[in-house]
Design an enzyme around this catalytic site. Sequence first.
Site, PDB file in Angstrom:
ATOM      1  N   VAL A 336       0.854  -1.202   0.000  1.00  0.00           N
ATOM      2  CA  VAL A 336       0.000   0.000   0.000  1.00  0.00           C
ATOM      3  C   VAL A 336       0.889   1.251   0.000  1.00  0.00           C
ATOM      4  O   VAL A 336       0.650   2.206  -0.744  1.00  0.00           O
ATOM      5  CB  VAL A 336      -0.954   0.014   1.227  1.00  0.00           C
ATOM      6  CG1 VAL A 336      -1.582   1.390   1.421  1.00  0.00           C
ATOM      7  CG2 VAL A 336      -2.043  -1.031   1.055  1.00  0.00           C
ATOM      8  N   TRP A 339       2.493   1.638  -3.345  1.00  0.00           N
ATOM      9  CA  TRP A 339       1.480   2.061  -4.323  1.00  0.00           C
ATOM     10  C   TRP A 339       1.316   3.583  -4.315  1.00  0.00           C
ATOM     11  O   TRP A 339       1.114   4.209  -5.349  1.00  0.00           O
ATOM     12  CB  TRP A 339       0.136   1.390  -3.982  1.00  0.00           C
ATOM     13  CG  TRP A 339      -0.972   1.744  -4.945  1.00  0.00           C
ATOM     14  CD1 TRP A 339      -1.300   1.093  -6.092  1.00  0.00           C
ATOM     15  CD2 TRP A 339      -1.897   2.832  -4.843  1.00  0.00           C
ATOM     16  NE1 TRP A 339      -2.359   1.704  -6.714  1.00  0.00           N
ATOM     17  CE2 TRP A 339      -2.746   2.787  -5.963  1.00  0.00           C
ATOM     18  CE3 TRP A 339      -2.088   3.862  -3.913  1.00  0.00           C
ATOM     19  CZ2 TRP A 339      -3.768   3.695  -6.185  1.00  0.00           C
ATOM     20  CZ3 TRP A 339      -3.102   4.780  -4.130  1.00  0.00           C
ATOM     21  CH2 TRP A 339      -3.927   4.691  -5.254  1.00  0.00           C
ATOM     22  N   HIS A 340       1.424   4.163  -3.107  1.00  0.00           N
ATOM     23  CA  HIS A 340       1.209   5.606  -3.001  1.00  0.00           C
ATOM     24  C   HIS A 340       2.309   6.442  -3.646  1.00  0.00           C
ATOM     25  O   HIS A 340       2.089   7.592  -3.998  1.00  0.00           O
ATOM     26  CB  HIS A 340       1.028   6.021  -1.537  1.00  0.00           C
ATOM     27  CG  HIS A 340      -0.364   5.801  -1.049  1.00  0.00           C
ATOM     28  ND1 HIS A 340      -0.803   4.587  -0.598  1.00  0.00           N
ATOM     29  CD2 HIS A 340      -1.434   6.632  -0.968  1.00  0.00           C
ATOM     30  CE1 HIS A 340      -2.080   4.688  -0.255  1.00  0.00           C
ATOM     31  NE2 HIS A 340      -2.487   5.916  -0.480  1.00  0.00           N
ATOM     32  N   GLY A 341       3.490   5.890  -3.770  1.00  0.00           N
ATOM     33  CA  GLY A 341       4.522   6.683  -4.435  1.00  0.00           C
ATOM     34  C   GLY A 341       5.924   6.155  -4.215  1.00  0.00           C
ATOM     35  O   GLY A 341       6.171   5.347  -3.321  1.00  0.00           O
ATOM     36  N   PHE A 504      -1.850   9.802  -8.547  1.00  0.00           N
ATOM     37  CA  PHE A 504      -1.406   8.413  -8.421  1.00  0.00           C
ATOM     38  C   PHE A 504      -1.719   7.607  -9.674  1.00  0.00           C
ATOM     39  O   PHE A 504      -1.497   6.453  -9.737  1.00  0.00           O
ATOM     40  CB  PHE A 504      -2.043   7.748  -7.191  1.00  0.00           C
ATOM     41  CG  PHE A 504      -1.644   8.423  -5.903  1.00  0.00           C
ATOM     42  CD1 PHE A 504      -0.307   8.517  -5.561  1.00  0.00           C
ATOM     43  CD2 PHE A 504      -2.575   8.979  -5.060  1.00  0.00           C
ATOM     44  CE1 PHE A 504       0.075   9.158  -4.388  1.00  0.00           C
ATOM     45  CE2 PHE A 504      -2.205   9.607  -3.879  1.00  0.00           C
ATOM     46  CZ  PHE A 504      -0.876   9.696  -3.539  1.00  0.00           C
TER      47      PHE A 504
END
Lengths: 504, 344
Positions: A336, A339-341, A504
């Site tokens: 997670v 995934w955010h960056g 995103f």
Amino acid sequence: MSFISAGFFLILAITAFVYYLVPKKYQWIVLLIMSISFYTASQTKFLFYILFTGLSTYVAGVRIGLSVSKKRRKMWLLLALFSNFGILVALKYLNFFVENLNALLSVVPGSTSIHPFILLLPLGVSFYTFQSMSYVIDVYQKKYEYEKNLFKILLFTSFLPQLLQGPIGRYDRLAPQYFNGQKFDLKQVEYGVQRILWGLGKKMIIADRANAVVTSIFSRLDIYQGAYIVLGLLMYSVELYCDFSGGIDVVIGAAEVFGIKFDENFRQPYFSKDIGEFWRRWHITLGTWMKDYIFYPFSISKHMLTFGKWCRKKFGKNIGKVVPIAIANLLVFFVVGVWHGANWKYILYGIYNGVIIAASALLKPVYGKCRTALHINVKSKGWMGFQMLRTFILVNISWLFDICKDAGEAFYAFGLMFKNFNVQALFTGNLLKMGLNLRDYKVLGIGLLILLISSIMKERGINLRDFVADRPLPVRWALYFILVFATAPFGFVGAGSNFIYAQF
Amino acid sequence: MKKKLAAVVIFLIICVTFNSLANYCLIQPGLARTVYNDAKKGGYDVILVGASHGSYGLDPEVIEQETGLKTMNMCMGGEFFIDSYYTLCYALQYSSPKQVVLDIDYQYLINRDKQSLLFNNEYNGFPDGLLKLRYLARRILPEDFRGAFLPWTNYWQCYKYIPKTIEKKQSDAYKNYEPSVVDMNPYDHYYGGGFVYRDSEYKKDTTPAIYWDESKVSSSELYYIKKIVKLCKSQGINIVFTTITQDPDMISDQLSRFADADTYISNLANTLDVDYYNFNYLTQEKFARDASNFYDREGHMYGETAERFSRIFGKVLYKAWQGEEAEDLKADYFTSTYAELYRK
């Protein structure tokens, strides 16, 4: 082009008009043309990526569906996963690897550094990649049949409102709605418009104002500390929720105009009583994606089952049961975070959440004993309020990783919260130097109050939308009229038109 | 069902009517209308496009005295390069200029994301027609829907002046595009040809310039600078880039940032094969100035300073137009580095 752009609403209105004019069996083609035209107009350079994802998803689905051999099915699955996640990793994380490699190389005498690559991210790449891959995995797991029409897969990959910031949908729930066609239902359209207006209100009236305070405080950590940091953090909580959920409201509302229902992405997350529950209420579709495609497959993998048995033998029934789940949670939240960056701050953000969830599971028996010893009634309102407050504080601390430019600054800002803490300092006139005037603060306060009341009503099972829909037509439409024309003057001006999660 | 559809139609009619009324009653007449109308008179040899530094700093009458060329100043506050492009396209419908000057204030290269609805002033004043439709599609549709569908949003606080606004819009002065209908700052005077003269009694603002940051350069703004150059070259019009002289104290404070912005714009001009004159390099001998000549830190000129500056600007422009080498001109008028000029 964002959800608050005039172009978006113009495209939406024209498409809706044409959509209900054409025969039902062709309606999905109208949606596909709208989505691809939008992507071409705003992201011409990146059209290749989304077309590649659509094509590779289609081919993998067909090949997996047609193959009898388990080995071949697995090969096509891996090919689709590696190529699509490969593109995502290359575009989003390559420079992150380069930066870290350079940092390592810098300690080696005589080594040369690698030049970062100039890479731009295609719009919605994280969302459409995750969504498309869920289809390939589902077909592999024989949850449903593969799709024979390439263009239908292309629509599933690129459906406009959803493309920009989710929610991450599932093929088996969306396909019948896309491809069976929809009859014009005024109530449905009305519901859609209602939801769009609600989302715009959240974004433009609340989130954009909160953003002014957040930006003022966190861009000047050299002068702000104590109560200001806490205020900035609370404002960021407001901003992030209203920005993201407001955007999702617009997406869900826009889809409802076409008679399509998406999965909900939020369920009053700030009323959560623990971090686990928070993640079941916040960005729900990402959470369920992680649960279905990472958590369960990992937890029931052969190695983890063996490990679980070993733990039970070594540490007893309770810990033996909890440890493998805790490890799976850590993995999920690591992903997670990633995934955010591409930044260590996001990885730490993920790990922070994973560690809290893992620790609370491991310490559950200890907490239980403490509650008994302190004679706490777990069903009392006071205890539930305490749990909500505790979770809200923990969530707010995690937002520091999001607001600050890197992990170091996040830790620094955390420390600043406890420095010269004085609530009175907020009332020395500085708040009026943060891009908001007194009227703005009043509008923000009223907006938040309305949001809180509606959230409490929703939490208690009172559906405001049904309540509004049950009113007589003139009353209902007078309300829409007010909403349309209130968003305009009460919406904040000067915040730009970007949504946080659109990046995103 | 028919009943419900009729209700939808009635609802939409009510919304559109209310919206049109709000637009009429609330939107204040802006100077852009007058400037576009001045441009419509046509026959201009020089057209200046740019933002507020230009509208307050360049008096076309003085430039005309120096160059002998009929000049129109189409610089307007809040004018991004996309606006300059459409403004220029409009002007070219009525004039066949020999020279176009694009004044580049670097702030407009890096500030596109945080813009407000200010663009309404220029767009609202833009005359109706096909060009306005193109302008709408490129400029307004990708932005906040309020700018396109509810332009009165930017003026809703003017509800107190509704009777006055209606009266103004029905007056002959409004129909004749006279600047008298524009509610300007009492210290501002419209001198015609796009130039706004600000009295030196106006108390100095503290608004500073936005710091230059190359990473924030908007690709879309660059695209429109290139389009402006292409448009001029395709019509055989000579084009030069300029940057108007700003508050020397502000430059001293942000010396390296101003120097970086200059390097960036110079490189851009080189790539596009356009001469660039950055008037921040003007020597004190040619143009004596200090902070008191500017009404804010950002560097907008008082009218008196603008008159003096326009003379020098006209001289340089004329020599450039006469074919004098840019390097020679710069050697005559400019210093070679900021450090030389803005040492504290």
